[in-house]
Write a protein that holds these residues in place. Sequence first.
Motif, PDB file in Angstrom:
ATOM      1  N   HIS A 104       0.840  -1.197   0.000  1.00 27.94           N
ATOM      2  CA  HIS A 104       0.000   0.000   0.000  1.00 27.94           C
ATOM      3  C   HIS A 104       0.871   1.241   0.000  1.00 27.94           C
ATOM      4  CE1 HIS A 104       0.887  -0.583   4.265  1.00 27.94           C
ATOM      5  NE2 HIS A 104       0.552   0.687   4.486  1.00 27.94           N
ATOM      6  N   PHE A 105       0.231   2.375  -0.239  1.00 26.60           N
ATOM      7  CA  PHE A 105       0.894   3.678  -0.181  1.00 26.60           C
ATOM      8  C   PHE A 105       0.207   4.526   0.880  1.00 26.60           C
ATOM      9  CE2 PHE A 105       1.540   2.076  -4.442  1.00 26.60           C
ATOM     10  CZ  PHE A 105       2.876   2.361  -4.711  1.00 26.60           C
ATOM     11  N   GLU A 146       1.891  14.461   5.390  1.00 26.60           N
ATOM     12  CA  GLU A 146       2.483  15.794   5.239  1.00 26.60           C
ATOM     13  C   GLU A 146       3.165  15.944   3.875  1.00 26.60           C
ATOM     14  OE1 GLU A 146       5.024  16.345   8.583  1.00 26.60           O
ATOM     15  OE2 GLU A 146       3.364  16.611   9.984  1.00 26.60           O
ATOM     16  N   GLU A 147       2.413  15.598   2.825  1.00 25.32           N
ATOM     17  CA  GLU A 147       2.849  15.745   1.434  1.00 25.32           C
ATOM     18  C   GLU A 147       4.067  14.885   1.089  1.00 25.32           C
ATOM     19  OE1 GLU A 147       3.318  19.885   0.537  1.00 25.32           O
ATOM     20  OE2 GLU A 147       1.158  20.236   0.503  1.00 25.32           O
ATOM     21  N   VAL A 148       4.209  13.783   1.787  1.00 22.44           N
ATOM     22  CA  VAL A 148       5.208  12.772   1.447  1.00 22.44           C
ATOM     23  C   VAL A 148       4.491  11.439   1.301  1.00 22.44           C
ATOM     24  CG1 VAL A 148       7.262  11.501   2.185  1.00 22.44           C
ATOM     25  CG2 VAL A 148       7.074  13.956   2.663  1.00 22.44           C
ATOM     26  N   VAL A 149       4.689  10.764   0.173  1.00 25.67           N
ATOM     27  CA  VAL A 149       4.070   9.454  -0.051  1.00 25.67           C
ATOM     28  C   VAL A 149       5.095   8.370   0.277  1.00 25.67           C
ATOM     29  CG1 VAL A 149       3.103   7.864  -1.747  1.00 25.67           C
ATOM     30  CG2 VAL A 149       2.466  10.289  -1.803  1.00 25.67           C
ATOM     31  N   TRP A 150       4.680   7.449   1.141  1.00 28.46           N
ATOM     32  CA  TRP A 150       5.517   6.322   1.533  1.00 28.46           C
ATOM     33  C   TRP A 150       4.960   5.048   0.898  1.00 28.46           C
ATOM     34  CZ3 TRP A 150       9.770   7.380   4.588  1.00 28.46           C
ATOM     35  CH2 TRP A 150       9.789   8.626   5.217  1.00 28.46           C
ATOM     36  N   ALA A 151       5.834   4.239   0.342  1.00 26.82           N
ATOM     37  CA  ALA A 151       5.451   2.934  -0.202  1.00 26.82           C
ATOM     38  C   ALA A 151       5.822   1.866   0.815  1.00 26.82           C
ATOM     39  CB  ALA A 151       6.168   2.677  -1.524  1.00 26.82           C
ATOM     40  N   TRP A 152       4.860   1.001   1.115  1.00 27.90           N
ATOM     41  CA  TRP A 152       5.094  -0.086   2.080  1.00 27.90           C
ATOM     42  C   TRP A 152       5.348  -1.391   1.333  1.00 27.90           C
ATOM     43  CZ3 TRP A 152       5.038  -0.060   7.520  1.00 27.90           C
ATOM     44  CH2 TRP A 152       4.749   1.187   8.110  1.00 27.90           C
ATOM     45  N   ALA A 153       6.423  -2.062   1.705  1.00 26.78           N
ATOM     46  CA  ALA A 153       6.768  -3.343   1.083  1.00 26.78           C
ATOM     47  C   ALA A 153       7.456  -4.210   2.131  1.00 26.78           C
ATOM     48  CB  ALA A 153       7.681  -3.140  -0.123  1.00 26.78           C
ATOM     49  N   LEU A 184      -3.723   4.142   0.098  1.00 29.31           N
ATOM     50  CA  LEU A 184      -4.029   3.577  -1.214  1.00 29.31           C
ATOM     51  C   LEU A 184      -3.560   2.128  -1.206  1.00 29.31           C
ATOM     52  CD1 LEU A 184      -5.108   4.398  -4.063  1.00 29.31           C
ATOM     53  CD2 LEU A 184      -2.731   4.872  -4.682  1.00 29.31           C
ATOM     54  N   LEU A 185      -4.495   1.205  -1.352  1.00 24.63           N
ATOM     55  CA  LEU A 185      -4.222  -0.226  -1.176  1.00 24.63           C
ATOM     56  C   LEU A 185      -4.136  -0.951  -2.510  1.00 24.63           C
ATOM     57  CD1 LEU A 185      -4.216  -2.788   0.779  1.00 24.63           C
ATOM     58  CD2 LEU A 185      -6.691  -2.831   0.396  1.00 24.63           C
ATOM     59  N   ARG A 186      -3.186  -1.898  -2.603  1.00 21.88           N
ATOM     60  CA  ARG A 186      -3.166  -2.832  -3.722  1.00 21.88           C
ATOM     61  C   ARG A 186      -3.930  -4.080  -3.283  1.00 21.88           C
ATOM     62  NH1 ARG A 186      -0.045  -6.989  -5.840  1.00 21.88           N
ATOM     63  NH2 ARG A 186       1.299  -6.962  -3.989  1.00 21.88           N
ATOM     64  N   PRO A 187      -5.135  -4.326  -3.843  1.00 22.39           N
ATOM     65  CA  PRO A 187      -5.985  -5.403  -3.321  1.00 22.39           C
ATOM     66  C   PRO A 187      -5.315  -6.773  -3.313  1.00 22.39           C
ATOM     67  CG  PRO A 187      -7.239  -3.988  -4.793  1.00 22.39           C
ATOM     68  CD  PRO A 187      -5.804  -3.568  -4.912  1.00 22.39           C
ATOM     69  N   LEU A 216      -4.741  -2.526   8.243  1.00 27.72           N
ATOM     70  CA  LEU A 216      -5.184  -1.212   7.783  1.00 27.72           C
ATOM     71  C   LEU A 216      -6.694  -1.130   7.901  1.00 27.72           C
ATOM     72  CD1 LEU A 216      -3.101  -0.962   4.473  1.00 27.72           C
ATOM     73  CD2 LEU A 216      -2.469  -0.093   6.731  1.00 27.72           C
ATOM     74  N   GLU A 217      -7.179   0.008   8.383  1.00 29.50           N
ATOM     75  CA  GLU A 217      -8.621   0.178   8.509  1.00 29.50           C
ATOM     76  C   GLU A 217      -9.205   0.691   7.198  1.00 29.50           C
ATOM     77  OE1 GLU A 217     -11.630   3.049  10.953  1.00 29.50           O
ATOM     78  OE2 GLU A 217     -10.104   1.965  12.135  1.00 29.50           O
ATOM     79  N   VAL A 218     -10.315   0.104   6.790  1.00 24.26           N
ATOM     80  CA  VAL A 218     -11.008   0.486   5.560  1.00 24.26           C
ATOM     81  C   VAL A 218     -12.248   1.287   5.945  1.00 24.26           C
ATOM     82  CG1 VAL A 218     -12.043  -0.357   3.414  1.00 24.26           C
ATOM     83  CG2 VAL A 218     -10.209  -1.664   4.521  1.00 24.26           C
ATOM     84  N   SER A 219     -12.461   2.400   5.271  1.00 25.09           N
ATOM     85  CA  SER A 219     -13.614   3.241   5.599  1.00 25.09           C
ATOM     86  C   SER A 219     -14.919   2.515   5.300  1.00 25.09           C
ATOM     87  CB  SER A 219     -13.562   4.546   4.802  1.00 25.09           C
ATOM     88  OG  SER A 219     -13.790   4.299   3.430  1.00 25.09           O
ATOM     89  N   ARG A 220     -15.974   2.947   5.946  1.00 28.56           N
ATOM     90  CA  ARG A 220     -17.284   2.318   5.778  1.00 28.56           C
ATOM     91  C   ARG A 220     -17.761   2.394   4.325  1.00 28.56           C
ATOM     92  NH1 ARG A 220     -22.053   4.800   9.259  1.00 28.56           N
ATOM     93  NH2 ARG A 220     -21.513   6.560   7.919  1.00 28.56           N
ATOM     94  N   SER A 221     -17.514   3.517   3.652  1.00 33.95           N
ATOM     95  CA  SER A 221     -18.009   3.672   2.281  1.00 33.95           C
ATOM     96  C   SER A 221     -17.279   2.768   1.294  1.00 33.95           C
ATOM     97  CB  SER A 221     -17.868   5.130   1.836  1.00 33.95           C
ATOM     98  OG  SER A 221     -16.509   5.530   1.856  1.00 33.95           O
ATOM     99  N   VAL A 222     -16.031   2.421   1.595  1.00 30.59           N
ATOM    100  CA  VAL A 222     -15.231   1.617   0.664  1.00 30.59           C
ATOM    101  C   VAL A 222     -15.333   0.124   0.965  1.00 30.59           C
ATOM    102  CG1 VAL A 222     -12.880   1.229  -0.228  1.00 30.59           C
ATOM    103  CG2 VAL A 222     -13.642   3.543   0.312  1.00 30.59           C
TER     104      VAL A 222
END
Length: 245
Positions: free
Chosen positions: A154-155, A159-166, A202-205, A229-235
């Motif tokens: 996921h990403f 604070e305007e920095v995108v981190w990639a998790w692997a 932002l999740l990679r399913p 990771l918590e997923v919002s109710r709408s998603v």
Amino acid sequence: MKPLRVALADDEPLARTRLARLLREAGCEVKAELADGAAVLAWLREPKDVDALFLDIQMPGATGLEVAAELADGRQGPPVVFVTAHSEHAVRAFEAAAADYLLKPISADRLARTLARLREGAPRRAEAPPAPSLRFPVKAGEGHVFLDLRRTTHFEVEEEVVWAWAPAQGTPQRHRTAWTTLAEVEAAFPGVELVRIQRHLLLRPEAVLGLRPLEGGRAAVRVGEGLDLEVSRSVTPRLKERLGL
């Protein structure tokens, strides 16, 4: 040179406004800016003197593909240029005999090639988009290394920095990218399905290892050892459907 007269349809106001601006900057006369496929069909009930229609593929009511099919069924319509954020639709654009196919975010150079084809009356055959690279750079000390999207879970933006998790040796780790928004990540991988599960996530399913329900219609997904990771109710409903649950 006589300006091309064009109409466009996109259900996203910002995308619609941007495309209209690009077309005008390229010397086109924009005759109509429409919000969905039904509006296109209603607008075209009376003959219109336009040289091309720019149609977003995914629109509520009638998709761009459905509009193009109706135009081709029984009456001659103007050439159609499909516009979409998903490169997997290229094959269907070919099948629909589109004049061309534009992948979001649209560049001025790519749009110029499309307009040149329309002016030349080129055969109605869409130009397939190039396959995007699945590798991207992340910071490593004073330099960079490349991560494969297929290893990324996921990403996350902070604070305007995108981190990639692997995962690294089984442990999830985050890596700093050059992106500042999740929209930039989505634009970098137009043919890949990534799901915005929170405003900052932002999740990679395909990376999901498990899912459990939470109160209030929410859910938690496991993407690594000790990392949920918590997923919002709408998603949550859409993600569960995507995962076959």
